[in-house]
Design a protein around this motif. Structure first.
Motif, mmCIF file in Angstrom:
data_model
loop_
_atom_site.group_PDB
_atom_site.id
_atom_site.type_symbol
_atom_site.label_atom_id
_atom_site.label_comp_id
_atom_site.label_asym_id
_atom_site.label_seq_id
_atom_site.Cartn_x
_atom_site.Cartn_y
_atom_site.Cartn_z
ATOM 1 N N GLY A 301 0.803 -1.228 0.000
ATOM 2 C CA GLY A 301 0.000 0.000 0.000
ATOM 3 C C GLY A 301 0.835 1.277 0.000
ATOM 4 N N ASP A 302 2.174 1.166 0.020
ATOM 5 C CA ASP A 302 3.008 2.370 -0.033
ATOM 6 C C ASP A 302 3.005 2.937 -1.459
ATOM 7 N N ILE A 303 3.281 4.225 -1.549
ATOM 8 C CA ILE A 303 3.339 4.872 -2.867
ATOM 9 C C ILE A 303 4.788 5.261 -3.170
ATOM 10 N N GLU A 304 5.225 4.909 -4.388
ATOM 11 C CA GLU A 304 6.553 5.318 -4.874
ATOM 12 C C GLU A 304 6.342 6.147 -6.126
ATOM 13 N N HIS A 305 7.281 7.045 -6.412
ATOM 14 C CA HIS A 305 7.152 7.865 -7.625
ATOM 15 C C HIS A 305 8.298 7.570 -8.584
ATOM 16 N N VAL A 306 7.977 7.490 -9.868
ATOM 17 C CA VAL A 306 9.039 7.505 -10.893
ATOM 18 C C VAL A 306 8.655 8.573 -11.907
ATOM 19 N N PHE A 307 9.680 9.237 -12.434
ATOM 20 C CA PHE A 307 9.442 10.311 -13.399
ATOM 21 C C PHE A 307 10.001 9.843 -14.733
ATOM 22 N N VAL A 308 9.152 9.769 -15.757
ATOM 23 C CA VAL A 308 9.602 9.162 -17.017
ATOM 24 C C VAL A 308 9.216 10.025 -18.220
ATOM 25 N N ASP A 309 9.867 9.674 -19.360
ATOM 26 C CA ASP A 309 9.546 10.374 -20.619
ATOM 27 C C ASP A 309 8.496 9.631 -21.428
ATOM 28 N N ARG A 310 8.573 8.309 -21.384
ATOM 29 C CA ARG A 310 7.663 7.488 -22.175
ATOM 30 C C ARG A 310 7.258 6.262 -21.368
ATOM 31 N N ILE A 311 6.040 5.749 -21.666
ATOM 32 C CA ILE A 311 5.550 4.543 -20.980
ATOM 33 C C ILE A 311 5.231 3.490 -22.034
ATOM 34 N N ILE A 312 5.699 2.276 -21.806
ATOM 35 C CA ILE A 312 5.309 1.167 -22.679
ATOM 36 C C ILE A 312 4.380 0.283 -21.866
ATOM 37 N N SER A 313 3.128 0.245 -22.273
ATOM 38 C CA SER A 313 2.123 -0.505 -21.529
ATOM 39 C C SER A 313 1.801 -1.793 -22.276
ATOM 40 N N LEU A 314 2.220 -2.920 -21.719
ATOM 41 C CA LEU A 314 1.946 -4.213 -22.360
ATOM 42 C C LEU A 314 1.236 -5.101 -21.339
ATOM 43 N N THR A 315 0.027 -4.689 -21.027
ATOM 44 C CA THR A 315 -0.745 -5.367 -19.982
ATOM 45 C C THR A 315 -1.812 -6.288 -20.575
ATOM 46 N N GLY A 316 -1.600 -6.704 -21.810
ATOM 47 C CA GLY A 316 -2.535 -7.625 -22.442
ATOM 48 C C GLY A 316 -3.623 -6.907 -23.225
ATOM 49 N N SER A 317 -4.436 -7.701 -23.884
ATOM 50 C CA SER A 317 -5.515 -7.124 -24.687
ATOM 51 C C SER A 317 -6.645 -8.143 -24.770
ATOM 52 N N VAL A 318 -7.805 -7.660 -25.108
ATOM 53 C CA VAL A 318 -8.964 -8.565 -25.184
ATOM 54 C C VAL A 318 -9.831 -8.110 -26.349
ATOM 55 N N GLY A 319 -10.548 -9.046 -26.964
ATOM 56 C CA GLY A 319 -11.354 -8.712 -28.142
ATOM 57 C C GLY A 319 -12.415 -7.660 -27.838
ATOM 58 N N ASP A 320 -12.805 -6.958 -28.871
ATOM 59 C CA ASP A 320 -13.768 -5.859 -28.729
ATOM 60 C C ASP A 320 -15.195 -6.424 -28.742
#
Ligand SMILES: Cc1cc2nc3c(=O)[nH]c(=O)nc-3n(C[C@H](O)[C@H](O)[C@H](O)COP(=O)(O)OP(=O)(O)OC[C@H]3O[C@@H](n4cnc5c(N)ncnc54)[C@H](O)[C@@H]3O)c2cc1C
Length: 411
Positions: A301-320
């Motif tokens: 439950g703790d919060i950490e911070h990171v400061f970034v330029d770009r995010i690559i989100s590969l958390t899966g996908s599901v049909g529409d």
């Protein structure tokens, strides 16, 4: 007697296989493909090498048709890249006259219904089959029109519909506002990060989120960038505190085995070139002029911070699922796949895609007559789908459909 018609949604590997099967059986059919060319998904990760060899990536039906077209069907134990597979199999097949004349590129199917019926009409009566399907279609010019078909094969895959980045699978606060910084496909680290960026990743602060094979592939590729340009900083966030990375005992696919091994080293090794944060989820994002402030929540439950330029989100996908919202499709509450197939898959519960085989024609049927979800979309959130399962599904559905001729009126 008239021939019934089929609408095939998506010209990916499974849609193309379905089109070949339809032509073979004498059906009148149309293939709608949202991308500008066939196999839009496979192209999007064209630089990545598959885990499976040529022998598994080109179906027997494709092989036979390629040979008839005078093309040598690719074969052998090598694993092609997505681009090689597209160029040597899917593009030549798309030029076959029976495919080319029926293929509508740049054409997205937006919604499907039954002509004259709502979702709640004719429950379980069989009368729905007497109402033709009504497809709302948008072509490359943005023009919308309605087309009709007697049978619909939804082979639209899942890649157009990536999962959100935030904790619990919903968008994190600020995620929508930061969309321009987020890449949701497997990037080629030799090119620009996002369209419009200068080529090169060196020196950037990058956040990678996800633990599946796609995220593992990117993590591995980013190590090269970090080694060449040590000022590059990659934070790899993984929800599980002890990820297994989909490891398969005695893995028969060497490329998958080595990728998983590498992910293990990166996540658990003491000298990892990446800043790996296990047991973290994305809590919130705040985009500002200098980059994105990302809050991560730890398992505790703790919060950490990171400061970034770009995010690559590969958390899966599901049909529409919006496509068939007006149809009577029974979806699994856990995987979002069609219920019967999802139940069969959940009971087999193997994490190894090589162990997958088609579950039989019965499980492909929906309460909605003549509507079938095939290919990777049929697996919902289950990521173990392999193209060769799709080939089997196509055979099974065409066996179920029988001959294309409509029964004469009065029989
Ligand atoms: C990095 C990576 C590596 C992989 N390696 C392997 C491997 O080694 N072996 C293997 O078997 N599988 C592998 N896969 C999985 C493989 O990509 C899928 O199994 C395969 O692409 C599924 O085919 P499909 O036809 O069901 O869906 P897709 O390939 O997703 O094709 C769906 C098509 O439908 C189109 N479309 C989407 N929405 C619409 C719409 N509304 N209207 C019209 N068209 C639409 C899309 O543009 C796309 O062309 C890999 C996947 C990834 C990401």
């Amino acid at each position: 007697m008239t021939n019934r018609t089929i609408a095939i949604l998506g010209a990916g590997p499974v849609g193309l296989e379905a089109a070949l099967a339809a032509a073979e059986a004498g059906w009148v059919f149309t293939i709608y493909e949202a991308a500008d060319d066939v196999a839009g998904n496979v192209r999007s990760w064209g630089h990545v090498q598959l885990f499976t060899p040529w022998t598994m990536n080109v179906s027997p039906r494709m092989r036979a048709r390629l040979a008839e077209l005078g093309q040598e069907p690719p074969d052998g134990p090598e694993c092609p890249t997505g681009t090689e597979l597209t160029e040597r199999a899917f593009e030549p097949l798309a030029l076959a006259p029976e495919i080319a004349t029926n293929l509508r590129l740049g054409t997205r199917v937006l919604e499907i219904s039954r002509d004259g019926l709502l979702k709640s009409d004719e429950i379980g009566t069989g009368a729905r089959a007497e109402h033709v399907f009504r497809l709302l279609v948008r072509d490359a010019d943005g023009h919308e029109r309605v087309e009709h078909a007697d049978v619909v094969l939804d082979c639209t895959g899942t890649y157009d519909n990536p999962n959100a980045l935030g904790l619990g699978g919903i968008a994190a606060p600020g995620e929508r506002g930061a969309e321009e910084y987020i890449i949701r496909r497997i990037p080629d680290v030799r090119g620009p990060v996002l369209e419009g960026d200068a080529p090169g990743w060196s020196g950037l602060r990058i956040l990678l989120v996800g633990a599946g094979h796609s995220a593992q592939t990117v993590a591995r590729d980013l190590v090269d960038v970090v080694e060449r340009a040590p000022e590059t900083h990659v934070t790899w966030v993984i929800r599980s505190a002890s990820p297994t990375f989909g490891a398969v005992e005695n893995d028969a696919l060497p490329r998958r085995y080595s990728l998983v091994q590498r992910a293990h080293e990166l996540a658990y090794g003491s000298q990892s070139p990446l800043d790996v944060r296990l047991g973290r989820s994305v809590h919130a994002l705040e985009a500002s002029v200098g980059g994105i402030d990302v809050s991560l929540r730890t398992d505790g439950g703790d919060i950490e911070h990171v400061f970034v330029d770009r995010i690559i989100s590969l958390t899966g996908s599901v049909g529409d699922a919006r496509l068939y919202r007006q149809l009577q499709v029974h979806e699994c509450y856990a995987t979002s796949g069609p219920m019967r197939l999802a139940a069969a898959l959940l009971s087999s519960s193997s994490v190894d895609c090589l162990a997958q085989q088609s579950q039989g024609a019965d499980v492909l049927q929906n309460p909605e007559p003549d509507f079938y979800i095939l290919g990777s979309k049929s697996y919902g959130r289950n990521s173990t789908f392999l193209m060769r399962v799709g080939w089997e599904q196509v055979d099974e559905v065409f066996e179920l459909l029988g001959a294309p001729e409509a029964a004469p009126v009065g029989t």
